[in-house]
Design a protein around this motif. Structure first.
Motif, PDB file in Angstrom:
ATOM      1  N   GLY A  58       0.842  -1.194   0.000  1.00 38.49           N
ATOM      2  CA  GLY A  58       0.000   0.000   0.000  1.00 38.49           C
ATOM      3  C   GLY A  58       0.870   1.235   0.000  1.00 38.49           C
ATOM      4  O   GLY A  58       1.761   1.385  -0.839  1.00 38.49           O
ATOM      5  N   PRO A  59       0.654   2.114   0.949  1.00 34.86           N
ATOM      6  CA  PRO A  59       1.483   3.316   1.054  1.00 34.86           C
ATOM      7  C   PRO A  59       2.948   2.978   1.314  1.00 34.86           C
ATOM      8  O   PRO A  59       3.299   1.861   1.691  1.00 34.86           O
ATOM      9  CB  PRO A  59       0.874   4.048   2.249  1.00 34.86           C
ATOM     10  CG  PRO A  59      -0.485   3.501   2.419  1.00 34.86           C
ATOM     11  CD  PRO A  59      -0.445   2.100   1.898  1.00 34.86           C
ATOM     12  N   HIS A  60       3.782   3.969   1.129  1.00 32.60           N
ATOM     13  CA  HIS A  60       5.225   3.798   1.259  1.00 32.60           C
ATOM     14  C   HIS A  60       5.620   3.237   2.624  1.00 32.60           C
ATOM     15  O   HIS A  60       6.519   2.396   2.706  1.00 32.60           O
ATOM     16  CB  HIS A  60       5.929   5.138   1.010  1.00 32.60           C
ATOM     17  CG  HIS A  60       7.416   5.073   1.179  1.00 32.60           C
ATOM     18  ND1 HIS A  60       8.214   4.398   0.287  1.00 32.60           N
ATOM     19  CD2 HIS A  60       8.231   5.577   2.135  1.00 32.60           C
ATOM     20  CE1 HIS A  60       9.471   4.508   0.691  1.00 32.60           C
ATOM     21  NE2 HIS A  60       9.504   5.217   1.805  1.00 32.60           N
ATOM     22  N   ASP A  61       4.983   3.661   3.687  1.00 32.73           N
ATOM     23  CA  ASP A  61       5.333   3.204   5.029  1.00 32.73           C
ATOM     24  C   ASP A  61       5.078   1.714   5.202  1.00 32.73           C
ATOM     25  O   ASP A  61       5.876   1.007   5.817  1.00 32.73           O
ATOM     26  CB  ASP A  61       4.558   3.986   6.095  1.00 32.73           C
ATOM     27  CG  ASP A  61       4.925   5.458   6.111  1.00 32.73           C
ATOM     28  OD1 ASP A  61       6.040   5.787   5.647  1.00 32.73           O
ATOM     29  OD2 ASP A  61       4.109   6.268   6.581  1.00 32.73           O
ATOM     30  N   GLN A  62       3.979   1.218   4.667  1.00 34.34           N
ATOM     31  CA  GLN A  62       3.676  -0.206   4.779  1.00 34.34           C
ATOM     32  C   GLN A  62       4.648  -1.041   3.959  1.00 34.34           C
ATOM     33  O   GLN A  62       5.082  -2.102   4.388  1.00 34.34           O
ATOM     34  CB  GLN A  62       2.242  -0.483   4.327  1.00 34.34           C
ATOM     35  CG  GLN A  62       1.187   0.003   5.280  1.00 34.34           C
ATOM     36  CD  GLN A  62      -0.208  -0.271   4.753  1.00 34.34           C
ATOM     37  OE1 GLN A  62      -0.381  -0.604   3.578  1.00 34.34           O
ATOM     38  NE2 GLN A  62      -1.196  -0.126   5.613  1.00 34.34           N
ATOM     39  N   ALA A  63       4.966  -0.584   2.766  1.00 34.81           N
ATOM     40  CA  ALA A  63       5.900  -1.321   1.919  1.00 34.81           C
ATOM     41  C   ALA A  63       7.279  -1.365   2.554  1.00 34.81           C
ATOM     42  O   ALA A  63       7.951  -2.399   2.537  1.00 34.81           O
ATOM     43  CB  ALA A  63       5.971  -0.689   0.537  1.00 34.81           C
ATOM     44  N   SER A  64       7.707  -0.253   3.128  1.00 38.46           N
ATOM     45  CA  SER A  64       9.007  -0.201   3.771  1.00 38.46           C
ATOM     46  C   SER A  64       9.074  -1.161   4.955  1.00 38.46           C
ATOM     47  O   SER A  64      10.065  -1.876   5.129  1.00 38.46           O
ATOM     48  CB  SER A  64       9.307   1.220   4.230  1.00 38.46           C
ATOM     49  OG  SER A  64      10.537   1.280   4.893  1.00 38.46           O
ATOM     50  N   ALA A  65       8.031  -1.197   5.753  1.00 35.00           N
ATOM     51  CA  ALA A  65       8.000  -2.103   6.898  1.00 35.00           C
ATOM     52  C   ALA A  65       7.998  -3.553   6.442  1.00 35.00           C
ATOM     53  O   ALA A  65       8.647  -4.413   7.050  1.00 35.00           O
ATOM     54  CB  ALA A  65       6.779  -1.815   7.763  1.00 35.00           C
ATOM     55  N   GLY A  66       7.294  -3.844   5.366  1.00 37.03           N
ATOM     56  CA  GLY A  66       7.256  -5.211   4.850  1.00 37.03           C
ATOM     57  C   GLY A  66       8.604  -5.667   4.325  1.00 37.03           C
ATOM     58  O   GLY A  66       9.020  -6.808   4.550  1.00 37.03           O
ATOM     59  N   ILE A  67       9.288  -4.789   3.631  1.00 37.24           N
ATOM     60  CA  ILE A  67      10.613  -5.138   3.108  1.00 37.24           C
ATOM     61  C   ILE A  67      11.586  -5.368   4.252  1.00 37.24           C
ATOM     62  O   ILE A  67      12.371  -6.324   4.234  1.00 37.24           O
ATOM     63  CB  ILE A  67      11.115  -4.046   2.135  1.00 37.24           C
ATOM     64  CG1 ILE A  67      10.262  -4.072   0.866  1.00 37.24           C
ATOM     65  CG2 ILE A  67      12.591  -4.237   1.811  1.00 37.24           C
ATOM     66  CD1 ILE A  67      10.535  -2.945  -0.092  1.00 37.24           C
ATOM     67  N   TRP A  68      11.530  -4.506   5.271  1.00 36.52           N
ATOM     68  CA  TRP A  68      12.429  -4.699   6.412  1.00 36.52           C
ATOM     69  C   TRP A  68      12.113  -5.990   7.171  1.00 36.52           C
ATOM     70  O   TRP A  68      13.017  -6.630   7.711  1.00 36.52           O
ATOM     71  CB  TRP A  68      12.387  -3.495   7.346  1.00 36.52           C
ATOM     72  CG  TRP A  68      13.228  -2.375   6.830  1.00 36.52           C
ATOM     73  CD1 TRP A  68      12.791  -1.185   6.349  1.00 36.52           C
ATOM     74  CD2 TRP A  68      14.651  -2.348   6.710  1.00 36.52           C
ATOM     75  NE1 TRP A  68      13.853  -0.419   5.937  1.00 36.52           N
ATOM     76  CE2 TRP A  68      15.010  -1.107   6.145  1.00 36.52           C
ATOM     77  CE3 TRP A  68      15.659  -3.260   7.009  1.00 36.52           C
ATOM     78  CZ2 TRP A  68      16.330  -0.759   5.890  1.00 36.52           C
ATOM     79  CZ3 TRP A  68      16.984  -2.901   6.747  1.00 36.52           C
ATOM     80  CH2 TRP A  68      17.296  -1.669   6.193  1.00 36.52           C
TER      81      TRP A  68
END
Length: 90
Positions: free
Chosen positions: A38-48
């Motif tokens: 979804g938004p950038h914050d969710q994608a970043s958390a998922g990748i981490w």
């Protein structure tokens, strides 16, 4: 630390890097193909989370896999020429 343990740790360090790369790649494929991006914050958390999971899970998998990679081949798989050279005969 015994010589066997030192050897296992050295081989495990090499195996760990390959297992980590495979786990990371598989995790990223699953994450990026999912619909949870979804938004950038969710994608970043998922990748981490994929990075952390692959980093942590690679150690026990590599420790389990290392002795199986070091298994010696039996006499059945050795050619007659190799057997003669190993015995020091010509």
């Amino acid at each position: 630390m015994t010589g066997e343990t030192k050897t296992r740790l050295a081989v495990m360090a090499l195996v760990y890097m390959m297992v980590n790369a495979v786990l990371f790649g598989a995790g990223m494929l699953l994450f990026l193909n999912g619909e949870s991006i979804g938004p950038h914050d969710q994608a970043s958390a998922g990748i981490w989370s994929v990075v952390a999971a692959s980093f942590i899970l690679a150690a026990p998998i590599a420790w389990w896999l290392t002795p199986r990679l070091r298994a010696r081949q039996g006499r059945r798989g050795v050619s007659e020429r190799d057997r003669i050279e190993a015995d020091g005969k010509r």
